[in-house]
Write an enzyme that holds these catalytic residues in place. Structure first.
Site, mmCIF file in Angstrom:
data_model
loop_
_atom_site.group_PDB
_atom_site.id
_atom_site.type_symbol
_atom_site.label_atom_id
_atom_site.label_comp_id
_atom_site.label_asym_id
_atom_site.label_seq_id
_atom_site.Cartn_x
_atom_site.Cartn_y
_atom_site.Cartn_z
ATOM 1 N N HIS A 30 -26.010 13.055 -11.318
ATOM 2 C CA HIS A 30 -25.406 13.491 -12.579
ATOM 3 C C HIS A 30 -25.666 12.452 -13.668
ATOM 4 C CE1 HIS A 30 -22.465 14.710 -15.586
ATOM 5 N NE2 HIS A 30 -21.873 13.547 -15.477
ATOM 6 N N ASP A 42 -47.791 15.756 -39.270
ATOM 7 C CA ASP A 42 -47.489 15.806 -37.834
ATOM 8 C C ASP A 42 -47.080 14.402 -37.409
ATOM 9 O OD1 ASP A 42 -47.512 16.245 -34.974
ATOM 10 O OD2 ASP A 42 -48.829 17.949 -35.347
ATOM 11 N N TRP A 51 -25.714 5.605 -10.692
ATOM 12 C CA TRP A 51 -26.848 5.608 -11.637
ATOM 13 C C TRP A 51 -27.266 4.190 -11.998
ATOM 14 C CZ3 TRP A 51 -28.072 4.111 -16.676
ATOM 15 C CH2 TRP A 51 -27.046 3.528 -17.413
ATOM 16 N N SER A 98 -42.936 7.840 -20.366
ATOM 17 C CA SER A 98 -42.752 8.898 -21.366
ATOM 18 C C SER A 98 -41.953 8.394 -22.563
ATOM 19 C CB SER A 98 -42.050 10.092 -20.710
ATOM 20 O OG SER A 98 -41.505 10.925 -21.679
ATOM 21 N N SER A 99 -40.835 7.703 -22.296
ATOM 22 C CA SER A 99 -39.999 7.209 -23.397
ATOM 23 C C SER A 99 -40.745 6.197 -24.242
ATOM 24 C CB SER A 99 -38.744 6.524 -22.868
ATOM 25 O OG SER A 99 -37.991 7.393 -22.121
ATOM 26 N N HIS A 150 -27.477 -2.205 -21.529
ATOM 27 C CA HIS A 150 -26.630 -2.142 -22.719
ATOM 28 C C HIS A 150 -27.368 -1.621 -23.947
ATOM 29 C CE1 HIS A 150 -22.811 -2.180 -24.494
ATOM 30 N NE2 HIS A 150 -23.412 -2.572 -25.592
ATOM 31 N N GLU A 152 -29.651 0.386 -23.820
ATOM 32 C CA GLU A 152 -29.817 1.803 -23.484
ATOM 33 C C GLU A 152 -28.655 2.654 -24.005
ATOM 34 O OE1 GLU A 152 -32.045 3.757 -22.179
ATOM 35 O OE2 GLU A 152 -30.820 5.497 -21.670
ATOM 36 N N TYR A 195 -26.979 2.194 -26.610
ATOM 37 C CA TYR A 195 -27.153 2.394 -28.055
ATOM 38 C C TYR A 195 -28.325 3.313 -28.352
ATOM 39 C CZ TYR A 195 -23.584 -1.049 -28.507
ATOM 40 O OH TYR A 195 -22.389 -1.719 -28.393
ATOM 41 N N SER A 247 -24.802 11.230 -40.197
ATOM 42 C CA SER A 247 -24.989 10.690 -41.542
ATOM 43 C C SER A 247 -25.778 11.652 -42.430
ATOM 44 C CB SER A 247 -25.713 9.339 -41.499
ATOM 45 O OG SER A 247 -24.998 8.432 -40.705
ATOM 46 N N HIS A 266 -20.900 -8.074 -20.286
ATOM 47 C CA HIS A 266 -19.545 -7.511 -20.292
ATOM 48 C C HIS A 266 -19.417 -6.354 -19.292
ATOM 49 C CE1 HIS A 266 -20.756 -4.706 -23.841
ATOM 50 N NE2 HIS A 266 -20.985 -4.119 -22.705
ATOM 51 N N HIS A 267 -20.547 -5.922 -18.725
ATOM 52 C CA HIS A 267 -20.489 -4.913 -17.664
ATOM 53 C C HIS A 267 -20.175 -5.549 -16.319
ATOM 54 C CE1 HIS A 267 -22.152 -1.609 -20.107
ATOM 55 N NE2 HIS A 267 -22.783 -2.577 -20.741
ATOM 56 N N THR A 287 -19.748 -1.171 -36.384
ATOM 57 C CA THR A 287 -19.350 0.191 -36.041
ATOM 58 C C THR A 287 -18.216 0.648 -36.952
ATOM 59 O OG1 THR A 287 -19.882 -0.414 -33.777
ATOM 60 C CG2 THR A 287 -18.836 1.703 -34.107
ATOM 61 N N LYS A 293 -19.499 1.771 -40.221
ATOM 62 C CA LYS A 293 -20.065 3.118 -40.202
ATOM 63 C C LYS A 293 -18.965 4.163 -40.270
ATOM 64 C CE LYS A 293 -23.875 4.022 -38.275
ATOM 65 N NZ LYS A 293 -24.778 3.756 -39.397
ATOM 66 N N ARG A 297 -13.428 4.676 -9.417
ATOM 67 C CA ARG A 297 -14.447 5.688 -9.688
ATOM 68 C C ARG A 297 -15.323 5.872 -8.452
ATOM 69 N NH1 ARG A 297 -18.838 2.545 -13.515
ATOM 70 N NH2 ARG A 297 -19.850 4.558 -13.432
#
Lengths: 192, 529
Positions: B80, B109, B145, B173-174, B257, B259, B261, B272, B306-307, B332, B335, B454
């Protein structure tokens, strides 16, 4: 089209960045080790300390440091593994020797590797091992038992607020990983 | 001499419509076709990943083991996460980038159309590889994951190799997609479109693309190290051989991390664009928005640990990563302040894109606040690996990234297909999603604070009530997405024709071209004043 030249430059720069970052990922491995060694984080003790260097240490008779010994088996490691003395008191600068006991209770030949960790990590820079069973892997025949020596000196410059150092060894089963290498070496010798 | 050779090639490119049949989609280099394929692909992945989430929620509806084996449950939580992150959210944003960036900067293009085709067509194979593991002996990836070593190396199922190559392919690909975006934005802008005149969606994607180029190779590196540990006898993450499992967490989160964002910045760009349109006011603080996004991106590189507060870090490390993390709240906050101020005293209307955008602002802020709670190192020891973390990142990803994508689809769909969607059905979709999503994820805060861990298929009895509420919400949210599928198809097939500008207050180059957008747009660059 003017775009094509610009695009080619953009692609070139991006590809360089991608390759550099891929390399950086791998560079993190040695960087991490160096960082841990410099700061002593992670409790990683350093490699072998020369006897001559250790002899130069002045013995500090005025204080004694408690050194505790712990042994752990990694998962599925069947050996008996424990320190002979659980705790000793040493003067900083004085050479000390202790033993760890190990026994292979299984019916097959096994190879093990002990991995050390020192706590508190602040003390790692002051704990010098001149001889340690963790420097090499250990091979035991079925039922064989052994006393494994550890010689060390606690640096005279150990900060005063550190009165206890705890050294922990975790024993890993390396039989599968190392037996192949061993047989290969033997085969090579046989060929020669 | 070369002019003679160039001519026939050039003529071939001057066709006016797409070719017919499957070949159009296989060989297309048209940014609109590729954008559509990305969006449909990501929606398919969204449904597949959603079914996995519903399997999890069905099992957790009651305490005890009812439906699935714990082993399969672990595969569901892992897949998932992987499918939603790499298969649903990221391709959806790349699809939006493909459709919108050329139209927004006045380019005919993407800069590298052939590579564009390739970066899309790698994806079905990458995810085919990943999903096929579920049907293999030993089952699919079951290590979460985040695939922490040694769970993903020493103790992994044999299919981990498929997982590794799947990650490699989606990474390629990315990266190609990101290079394409950078080249398009830097080199293909219409004359007069300076960087500081670009729409914010373009800005946020430019910064996202830089993040992708910087961190996807690190992800490729970490899975390569895993591959070598599993198959070639190295010991990057194996303590017995001199490696360190904690190193895995550092390298992974150095990628991980930024990722998160990557998954949210384009959504910032989308809202926006939308909020000014339906407030009928220009965006408040355009420059500060650009700087805020750039600061968030830069800060994302120095907060990864921090993870892993509980992994055993020295006090200095805990403090550094705690304060650096809290620092992100500042840009943040800028924004959120700017979005609210744009709406302030505006002439507001509440069509579906605006509803999703307002929900985004409110709910993303809730997710941001729970993130601040998690950033406090001493209390993180209590929250770590509980449902509070699950609640936090679902609040930033579902009403953040996913609502951002919904808002974008409603906002630009009339431009893409030329028809309006049904506003009534869209309002149903919004309110059902809003209620379902909050019902599903809000109780998880309480569960986590009460100590429910979890990634477990069963739980203690005192967690039963909140879990059943959460499951009801999840099924509401999931079922509602079928309504979304229906209303998009209905709009494409039989919606009322849209005007060129579509929305009364819409501004930007994409609204100056006809609806639906012709197959080729801006073959001659527009003039920007």
């Amino acid at each position: 089209m003017g775009h094509q030249g610009q695009n080619r430059r953009t692609i070139a720069k991006s590809v360089i960045a991608v390759v550099a970052m891929f390399g950086f990922g791998f560079a993190l491995v040695p960087l991490y080790d160096v960082f841990c060694e410099v700061t002593g984080l992670n409790g990683k003790t350093r490699g072998q300390y020369s006897e001559a260097e250790a002899g130069k240490q002045q013995v500090d008779e005025s204080r004694r440091v408690r050194v505790q010994f712990i042994a752990n088996n990694n998962e599925s490691m069947p050996w008996e593994f424990r320190p002979v003395e659980f705790q000793i008191k040493v003067h900083p600068g004085a050479m000390a020797e202790v033993n760890y006991y190990a026994k292979n209770p299984t019916s097959k030949r096994m190879i093990a590797q002990a991995v050390p960790s020192l706590s508190p990590s602040e003390g790692t820079g002051y704990f010098h091992k001149t001889e340690c069973f963790c420097f090499t892997s250990q091979t035991l025949e079925p039922g064989e038992e052994v006393l494994m020596p550890l010689r060390f000196v606690v640096d005279q410059a150990l900060p005063d607020h550190l009165s206890t150092l705890t050294l922990s060894y975790t024993l890993f089963d390396q039989t599968e990983a190392l037996l192949d290498v061993e047989t290969e070496n033997k085969n090579e010798l046989a060929v020669r | 001499m070369s002019a003679v050779l160039d001519n026939p090639i050039h003529d071939e490119h001057e066709h006016h419509g797409p070719p017919k049949g499957i070949a159009r989609w296989l060989f297309t280099t048209n940014h609109k076709d590729i954008g559509s394929m990305y969006l449909w692909f990501s929606f398919a992945m969204f449904l597949i990943g959603g079914c996995m989430a519903l399997t999890i929620r069905a099992e957790l509806f009651q305490p005890g083991l009812q439906l699935v084996e714990p082993e399969f449950f672990n595969q569901m939580t892992t897949m998932h996460g992987l499918i939603m992150v790499f298969g649903a959210v990221m391709p959806a944003f790349v699809g939006l980038a493909n459709w919108l960036i050329p139209m927004m900067v006045g380019a005919p293009d993407m800069a590298l159309p052939r590579m564009n085709n390739w970066s899309f067509w790698i994806l079905p194979f990458a995810f085919g590889l990943l999903l096929s593991t579920l049907f293999m002996e030993g089952g699919g990836p079951n290590f979460g994951w985040t695939f922490y070593a040694p769970l993903s190396t020493t103790y992994a199922p044999d299919t981990v190799t498929y997982f590794i190559f799947g990650v490699h392919m989606m990474g390629i690909s990315s990266i190609m997609g990101a290079i394409n975006v950078v080249a398009t934005i830097l080199n293909m802008r219409a004359p007069g479109m300076t960087l500081m005149k670009m729409p914010l969606f373009v800005w946020t994607w430019l910064i996202t693309a830089f993040l992708l180029i910087a961190v996807m190779p690190v992800l490729a590196g970490v899975v390569t190290m895993m591959l070598m540990d599993v198959h070639f006898g190295t010991s990057f993450f194996d303590a017995a051989g001199g490696g360190d499992p904690v190193l895995f967490q550092h390298v992974f989160w150095f990628f991980g991390h930024p990722e998160v964002y990557i998954m949210i910045l384009p959504a910032f760009g989308v809202v926006s664009q939308i909020i000014p349109t339906f407030s009928r006011k220009p965006l408040f603080g355009y420059h500060s928005m650009v700087y805020a996004v750039a600061s968030i991106a830069i800060l994302s590189f120095i907060v990864w640990a921090h993870h892993m507060f509980t992994v055993g870090m020295p006090l200095f490390g805990e403090l550094f990563f705690m304060y650096a993390t809290m620092l992100i709240a500042v840009p943040t906050g800028v924004k959120v302040f700017n979005w609210v101020t744009t709406m302030f005293r505006g002439s507001l209307t509440f069509e579906a894109p605006m509803l999703f955008s307002i929900a985004f602002v409110i709910l993303f802020t809730i997710g941001g606040f729970s993130g601040l709670m998690l950033a406090i190192a001493p209390s993180d020891f209590q929250y770590h690996d509980t449902y509070f973390v699950v609640a936090h990142f679902h609040y930033v990803l579902v009403p953040g990234a996913i609502f951002g994508i919904f808002a974008a689809v409603y906002y630009w769909l009339p431009k893409w297909c030329g028809n309006m969607y049904s506003e009534t059905l869209a309002k149903w979709h919004f309110w059902m999603s809003f209620v379902g999503m909050n019902l599903a994820f809000f109780p998880m805060h309480f569960l986590g604070l009460a100590g429910m861990p979890r990634r477990i298929p069963d739980y203690a009895l005192q967690f039963a009530d909140f879990n059943s509420i959460s499951s009801v919400g999840a099924f509401t949210f999931g079922a509602t997405q079928l309504l979304f599928l229906y209303l998009v198809i209905q709009a494409i097939r039989s919606g009322k024709p849209a005007t060129d500008q579509v929305w009364e207050g819409a501004e930007g180059l994409e609204w100056t071209i006809p609806s639906p957008a012709p197959y080729h747009t801006f073959s001659t660059p527009p003039e920007i004043k």
